[in-house]
Write a protein that holds these residues in place. Structure first.
Motif, mmCIF file in Angstrom:
data_model
loop_
_atom_site.group_PDB
_atom_site.id
_atom_site.type_symbol
_atom_site.label_atom_id
_atom_site.label_comp_id
_atom_site.label_asym_id
_atom_site.label_seq_id
_atom_site.Cartn_x
_atom_site.Cartn_y
_atom_site.Cartn_z
ATOM 1 N N ALA A 105 -7.653 -2.576 25.002
ATOM 2 C CA ALA A 105 -7.910 -1.148 24.823
ATOM 3 C C ALA A 105 -9.265 -0.725 25.379
ATOM 4 N N ASP A 106 -10.139 -1.682 25.648
ATOM 5 C CA ASP A 106 -11.471 -1.376 26.172
ATOM 6 C C ASP A 106 -11.469 -1.136 27.676
ATOM 7 N N PHE A 107 -10.314 -1.364 28.343
ATOM 8 C CA PHE A 107 -10.268 -1.299 29.800
ATOM 9 C C PHE A 107 -9.093 -0.435 30.256
ATOM 10 N N PRO A 108 -9.253 0.296 31.388
ATOM 11 C CA PRO A 108 -8.178 1.173 31.857
ATOM 12 C C PRO A 108 -6.976 0.399 32.387
ATOM 13 N N ASP A 109 -5.772 0.900 32.092
ATOM 14 C CA ASP A 109 -4.556 0.249 32.582
ATOM 15 C C ASP A 109 -4.389 0.387 34.089
ATOM 16 N N ASP A 110 -4.994 1.411 34.672
ATOM 17 C CA ASP A 110 -4.798 1.677 36.098
ATOM 18 C C ASP A 110 -5.933 1.138 36.962
ATOM 19 N N ASP A 111 -6.650 0.161 36.459
ATOM 20 C CA ASP A 111 -7.734 -0.431 37.241
ATOM 21 C C ASP A 111 -7.174 -0.966 38.557
ATOM 22 N N PRO A 112 -7.838 -0.716 39.701
ATOM 23 C CA PRO A 112 -7.338 -1.187 41.003
ATOM 24 C C PRO A 112 -7.143 -2.691 41.086
ATOM 25 N N PHE A 113 -7.768 -3.449 40.212
ATOM 26 C CA PHE A 113 -7.611 -4.903 40.241
ATOM 27 C C PHE A 113 -6.153 -5.311 40.136
ATOM 28 N N TRP A 114 -5.344 -4.536 39.394
ATOM 29 C CA TRP A 114 -3.964 -4.925 39.135
ATOM 30 C C TRP A 114 -3.006 -4.509 40.248
ATOM 31 N N THR A 115 -3.501 -3.954 41.348
ATOM 32 C CA THR A 115 -2.604 -3.461 42.391
ATOM 33 C C THR A 115 -2.139 -4.555 43.348
ATOM 34 N N GLY A 116 -2.537 -5.787 43.149
ATOM 35 C CA GLY A 116 -2.005 -6.877 43.960
ATOM 36 C C GLY A 116 -3.003 -7.591 44.823
ATOM 37 N N GLY A 117 -4.285 -7.404 44.565
ATOM 38 C CA GLY A 117 -5.300 -8.096 45.339
ATOM 39 C C GLY A 117 -5.435 -9.548 44.936
ATOM 40 N N PRO A 118 -6.469 -10.206 45.415
ATOM 41 C CA PRO A 118 -6.658 -11.621 45.098
ATOM 42 C C PRO A 118 -7.139 -11.824 43.659
ATOM 43 N N GLN A 119 -6.845 -12.987 43.125
ATOM 44 C CA GLN A 119 -7.238 -13.301 41.763
ATOM 45 C C GLN A 119 -8.757 -13.304 41.587
#
Length: 267
Positions: free
Chosen positions: A238-252
């Motif tokens: 809950a402390d972090f946005p669900d739409d953070d660009p990290f989750w769009t498929g970039g590298p780990q």
């Protein structure tokens, strides 16, 4: 949970991970030998503090005499010029393993890193036996660290565990940590298991908490070391946005995999 770990050496004991481990493992050890380039003070009767540099093989041999195990944490912990990483991380690890061989230490636990596979995409679950895809020069140095550990296990019979450490924090501090967080409790649990598991020859395992969104397989830690992590970064989601660009498929590796993270360290 506690377990007997005899006489254990911790290199890089002045760092954050070293401090956490010395505090937690103190009660499990007959003696803790704490090595660092920086001066340390003993905090218990069963602690011995030594100032030593990984470049000094003789000093490491002296420190390892009578030890049952070594937890090797010392080295450069992030991106740096390759010559520096080779000297501190690769040659330093070689000296640790060679000193262990010469003095009869039975087990060495190596601090490897998740950055060894940070170039894999986030939708891919990585198993420890897959090919390395480092996200930078630091990751490359950890590939060599693990290769040295495998060599000393295969050729000289050392028992070696390489823990691919996740993002070690008291709590997650960024979105990526929802996948990569390693809690202090699980750090201690993985390390204790790496020191005491039976039947070890060479094992590489991801040391990361039981995060719902993790992208590393934990089977090696559970089956070969006998440790199942307890904490989950989802408790902090809950402390972090669900739409953070990290989750769009970039590298780990996230920002660590960006060219700009490595460019300042190139010749």
């Amino acid at each position: 949970m506690s377990a007997h770990i005899g006489t254990t050496v911790i290199t890089g004991a002045a760092g954050r991970i070293g401090h956490t481990l010395r505090t937690a493992l103190r009660a499990d050890a007959d003696r803790l030998v704490l090595l660092d380039r920086r001066p340390l003070q003993a905090e218990a009767a069963n602690e011995t503090c030594l100032k030593a540099d990984l470049a000094d093989l003789g000093a490491l041999e002296d420190a390892f005499i009578g030890a049952d195990a070594v937890v090797h944490l010392a080295g450069i912990p992030d991106e740096a010029p390759l010559p520096d990483l080779l000297a501190d991380n690769v040659v330093g690890t070689h000296h640790v393993l060679e000193a262990a061989r010469r003095t009869g230490v039975r087990r060495v636990v190596l601090a490897s890193s998740n950055r060894l596979t940070g170039a894999y995409p986030i939708h891919h679950t990585v198993f420890p036996d897959e090919p390395p895809r480092p996200d930078g020069l630091y990751g490359v140095s950890k590939v060599a660290v693990e290769a040295l550990g495998q060599l000393y296990a295969d050729k000289f019979g050392l028992q070696v565990v390489a823990l691919r450490i996740g993002s070690f924090e008291a709590e997650p501090t960024e979105t990526r940590h929802l996948a990569t967080w390693l809690s202090p409790r699980d750090l201690v649990g993985f390390t204790r298991a790496a020191l005491t598991a039976t039947g070890v020859t060479y094992t590489a395992a991801y040391a990361v908490s039981a995060n719902t969104r993790r992208f590393w397989d934990l089977t090696a830690g559970q089956t070969q070391l006998g440790y199942r992590p307890l904490d989950n970064a989802a408790d902090f989601a809950a402390d972090f946005p669900d739409d953070d660009p990290f989750w769009t498929g970039g590298p780990q590796g996230g920002r660590y995999a960006d060219p700009g993270y490595t460019l300042p360290h190139l010749p």
